[in-house]
Design an enzyme around this catalytic site. Sequence first.
Site: not given
Ligand code: 13P
Length: 397
Positions: A72, A94, A184, A224, A226, A266, A308-310, A335, A397
């Site tokens: 996304d 894209r 999301k 989420e 983060e 998430k 995954s966050g990097g 995710s 992001y």
């Molecule tokens: P990443 O797994 O790259 O951190 O992306 C997470 C995200 O929020 C995408 O929906």
Amino acid sequence: MASASATLLKSSPIINKSEWIKGQNLRQPSVCVIRCHPTSAALTIRASSYADELVKTAKTIASPGRGILAMDESNATCGKRLDSIGLENTEANRQAYRTLLVSAPGLGEYISGAILFEETLYQSTVDGKKMVDVLVEQNIVPGIKVDKGLVPLPGSNNESWCQGLDGLSSRTAAYYQQGARFAKWRTVVSIPNGPSALAVKEAAWGLARYAAISQDSGLVPIVEPEILLDGEHGIDRTFEVAQKVWAEVFFYLAENNVLFEGILLKPSMVTPGAECKEKATPQQVADYTLKLLHRRIPPAVPGIMFLSGGQSEVEATLNLNAMNQSPNPWHVSFSYARALQNTCLKTWGGRPENVKAAQDALLTRAKANSLAQLGKYTGEGESEEAKKGMFVKGYVY
Ligand code: 13P
């Protein structure tokens, strides 16, 4: 005001609030509109007419051995990805990339849901099929990013807040019509910048309002907040902040009458900051993260789908695997965006002749994470590319 409402509810000849909440917990179908009006001033409480469907959708996404493909990226972020392989950020490029992702053969064996950007929800593949239809044929539930991104939060320590509540209910209703079944909303919390009480409260409240609105339109909200990897702090500090954030998120989710059985979370895994000298092993990450979940997340929540966050592709898979070595009260899964797509994107490089190899790379990661969801990933035979970290300081992001 609150006590006046309580009086009205109590004296309602039709149904009182505790019965309504009880009904919702029991997932009884659709008490749509309850009017409590002993006087002419009507108080209307709406329960989601989608309660049963929300629970079903959330369970489908949180099914054994499967997780979510986050694809996304906003047009701006997708542009950065395409730029990294020397492609221009055009709609056609894209579309080509996203066609490759959604049509990877057999993807639905490992992937239960795909989060789309708005453009993709309404887009067709290069062969003219609706992207959404291709996903459904693959047994993958289409989802949609509904937040409008982050902007500076005035009055905070250079922190941000997430926009998108205005007009959200019209958008979520339209997304449902278009085939989306989950949503999301990603907001962030920065440890080096605080986090301030204001930023945490704003993040939690925004998530809760979004969750209630999404459920009202039949979309399962992915919640989420983060907690960014940025910083030199150790794992204990991340744990402390995560406890605070999740306590507040659940406080406001409950206050907004969100149906816990019909949400997905998430979270970030609990790790040291990216610039911390002491690294953590998958076992340590799993111990801290599971401790956090046990302390803060009710078992009514069906699925925890980590971002995954990097982290590198392999790191994210190893950490997930470590969390699934014994049974959990929730489905503990993934995710991922970067940790599923990185090798795939590089393998493709924008060349039609590489599409099959790129799809294979995606399937390799999806399968590895599927095994990790089941606690059966060994880490053998991974490429060097998959071991490369993807942390970017101040990542947007
Ligand atoms: P990443 O797994 O790259 O951190 O992306 C997470 C995200 O929020 C995408 O929906």
